[in-house]
Design a protein around this motif. Structure first.
Motif, mmCIF file in Angstrom:
data_model
loop_
_atom_site.group_PDB
_atom_site.id
_atom_site.type_symbol
_atom_site.label_atom_id
_atom_site.label_comp_id
_atom_site.label_asym_id
_atom_site.label_seq_id
_atom_site.Cartn_x
_atom_site.Cartn_y
_atom_site.Cartn_z
ATOM 1 N N ASN A 83 -32.244 -8.927 -3.406
ATOM 2 C CA ASN A 83 -30.959 -9.334 -3.987
ATOM 3 C C ASN A 83 -30.755 -8.757 -5.376
ATOM 4 O O ASN A 83 -29.616 -8.558 -5.821
ATOM 5 N N ALA A 84 -31.854 -8.490 -6.091
ATOM 6 C CA ALA A 84 -31.736 -7.853 -7.403
ATOM 7 C C ALA A 84 -31.178 -6.443 -7.252
ATOM 8 O O ALA A 84 -30.386 -5.966 -8.078
ATOM 9 N N VAL A 85 -31.592 -5.761 -6.180
ATOM 10 C CA VAL A 85 -31.070 -4.427 -5.888
ATOM 11 C C VAL A 85 -29.599 -4.508 -5.504
ATOM 12 O O VAL A 85 -28.766 -3.725 -5.966
ATOM 13 N N LEU A 86 -29.264 -5.498 -4.661
ATOM 14 C CA LEU A 86 -27.875 -5.645 -4.218
ATOM 15 C C LEU A 86 -26.956 -5.999 -5.381
ATOM 16 O O LEU A 86 -25.838 -5.482 -5.481
ATOM 17 N N ALA A 114 -43.474 -19.339 -7.045
ATOM 18 C CA ALA A 114 -43.564 -18.917 -8.440
ATOM 19 C C ALA A 114 -44.081 -17.496 -8.579
ATOM 20 O O ALA A 114 -43.725 -16.788 -9.530
ATOM 21 N N MET A 115 -44.943 -17.056 -7.659
ATOM 22 C CA MET A 115 -45.503 -15.716 -7.779
ATOM 23 C C MET A 115 -44.871 -14.738 -6.786
ATOM 24 O O MET A 115 -45.388 -13.637 -6.578
ATOM 25 N N SER A 116 -43.745 -15.122 -6.187
ATOM 26 C CA SER A 116 -43.049 -14.214 -5.273
ATOM 27 C C SER A 116 -42.498 -13.018 -6.047
ATOM 28 O O SER A 116 -42.048 -13.156 -7.179
ATOM 29 N N PRO A 117 -42.523 -11.832 -5.447
ATOM 30 C CA PRO A 117 -42.071 -10.620 -6.142
ATOM 31 C C PRO A 117 -40.555 -10.541 -6.246
ATOM 32 O O PRO A 117 -39.833 -11.403 -5.747
ATOM 33 N N LEU A 168 -34.349 -12.856 -10.004
ATOM 34 C CA LEU A 168 -34.273 -13.040 -8.554
ATOM 35 C C LEU A 168 -35.597 -12.678 -7.901
ATOM 36 O O LEU A 168 -36.041 -11.534 -7.960
ATOM 37 N N SER A 169 -36.230 -13.654 -7.273
ATOM 38 C CA SER A 169 -37.500 -13.429 -6.591
ATOM 39 C C SER A 169 -37.338 -13.648 -5.089
ATOM 40 O O SER A 169 -36.450 -14.378 -4.646
ATOM 41 N N ASN A 170 -38.236 -13.048 -4.337
ATOM 42 C CA ASN A 170 -38.150 -13.063 -2.876
ATOM 43 C C ASN A 170 -38.810 -14.324 -2.311
ATOM 44 O O ASN A 170 -39.668 -14.257 -1.437
ATOM 45 N N LEU A 171 -38.391 -15.480 -2.820
ATOM 46 C CA LEU A 171 -39.030 -16.733 -2.407
ATOM 47 C C LEU A 171 -38.492 -17.262 -1.088
ATOM 48 O O LEU A 171 -39.163 -18.054 -0.418
ATOM 49 N N GLY A 172 -37.307 -16.826 -0.673
ATOM 50 C CA GLY A 172 -36.759 -17.292 0.595
ATOM 51 C C GLY A 172 -37.419 -16.636 1.789
ATOM 52 O O GLY A 172 -37.951 -17.306 2.675
ATOM 53 N N THR A 173 -37.412 -15.295 1.820
ATOM 54 C CA THR A 173 -37.986 -14.566 2.950
ATOM 55 C C THR A 173 -39.503 -14.426 2.811
ATOM 56 O O THR A 173 -40.270 -14.952 3.625
ATOM 57 N N ARG A 215 -44.013 -12.062 -13.387
ATOM 58 C CA ARG A 215 -44.009 -12.596 -12.028
ATOM 59 C C ARG A 215 -45.326 -13.254 -11.635
ATOM 60 O O ARG A 215 -45.343 -14.296 -10.988
ATOM 61 N N PHE A 216 -46.438 -12.617 -11.986
ATOM 62 C CA PHE A 216 -47.723 -13.036 -11.434
ATOM 63 C C PHE A 216 -48.606 -13.824 -12.401
ATOM 64 O O PHE A 216 -49.648 -14.341 -11.989
#
Length: 316
Positions: free
Chosen positions: A277-280, A270-273, A105-110, A241-242
């Motif tokens: 959601n991974a925490v949730l 692709a490089m979003s951290p 799960l990466s933070n690509l949305g926000t 990730r990076f």
């Protein structure tokens, strides 16, 4: 505002709300209930409006249709690579499950959406939301069941009872309302309904407001004292990730797409951290939450301070 001066949004829209959220929690100014309300309001209201308004003016093409299945790669590839390689270092299955969630799960949305907006305005934002919508679906179909699997395997020897998943709530939730916004925007776009200028101005405001509504409660959730123990155990997520994911997406995306804005938006995704959601997911299925938070803090700090600023100036 010039293209280069827009990099200031990296601080005002992403770093600053994290800092404010952290201090609001430390000084006990914001309650858990208020933080949860901000999260829910942002997901249900703000992001639904943002997706509707951005998809309303998105140039329709075959590229957009291909992006939907293409978005699955952003969840499946890092999940498979992480599970088969780095995650095996974690013998405790609660740790391993949290690690796999952090990889998938990466933070690509926000975060990815705001960064794409910084570079390419509404079109860049819309492209990231297509990819993010696919991740939203796969969170329900793959990530949650997988998180439950790791938890169940961990307690199997103890023969403890687990609470069954309510699949109706997982598949039909107000949290998925932004998907309705996507389809509504596409319908208005397809039928040639012109978007009023005032709504374009509203979109500009909502991007910044939504970034604060998303990142401030994330800063509120950060607990450095509990998570610092795991930094040395999640450093390899930075490699995944990076380096690995951007290289993979760079190669694969150029086999299907040629538009520079689209390609750069996909590269940002692709490089979003690691996503919150991974925490949730880790909290929901009683995996190691602190490990997931460590992954979020480490990869987000690297992305905001090094990865994205470097990419911004190179791409521009």
């Amino acid at each position: 505002m010039s293209d280069y001066s827009r990099i200031i949004f990296l601080f005002t829209d992403l770093m600053l709300p994290l800092i404010v959220g952290y201090f609001l929690h430390r000084e006990k100014i914001l309650s858990d209930k208020a933080a949860n309300f901000i999260i829910k309001a942002n997901v249900i209201v703000i992001y639904t409006l943002l997706t509707l308004l951005s998809f309303w003016v998105l140039p329709l093409s075959w590229d957009v249709a291909i992006l939907v299945p293409f978005g699955a790669l952003y969840v499946l590839i890092p999940g498979i690579i992480g599970a088969l390689t780095f995650a095996k270092r974690h013998h405790n299955l609660l740790n391993r499950g949290a690690y796999v969630m952090s990889a998938m799960l990466s933070n690509l949305g926000t975060l990815g959406g705001v960064c794409a907006f910084i570079m390419y305005n509404e079109v860049g934002f819309a492209y990231t939301q297509i990819v993010a919508s696919c991740q939203t679906i796969l969170v329900v179909l793959i990530c949650f069941p997988l998180a439950q699997y790791y938890h169940a395997k961990h307690i199997e020897a103890a023969h403890e009872a687990t609470e069954p998943i309510n699949f109706r709530k997982l598949f039909f939730s107000w949290n998925q309302l932004s998907i309705v916004g996507i389809f509504a925007g596409l319908l208005l776009n397809y039928y040639g309904v012109e978007r009023p200028q005032v709504l374009g101005d509203l979109f500009q405001f909502l991007v910044h407001f939504g970034a604060w509504a998303a990142m401030l409660p994330v800063g509120y959730l950060i607990n450095f004292s509990h998570s610092k123990y795991y930094y040395s155990r999640v450093w390899d997520l930075a490699i995944l990730r990076f380096f690995i994911m951007p290289a993979f997406i760079y190669f694969v995306s150029r086999q299907f797409f040629t538009d520079k804005i689209l390609l750069d938006s996909l590269f940002i995704c692709a490089m979003s951290p690691t996503a919150i959601n991974a925490v949730l997911a880790s909290r929901l299925y009683k995996l190691n939450v602190d490990l997931a938070i460590s992954s979020f803090i480490m990869t987000t700090a690297m992305f905001l301070l090094i990865i994205f600023p470097t990419f911004f100036f190179l791409a521009k």
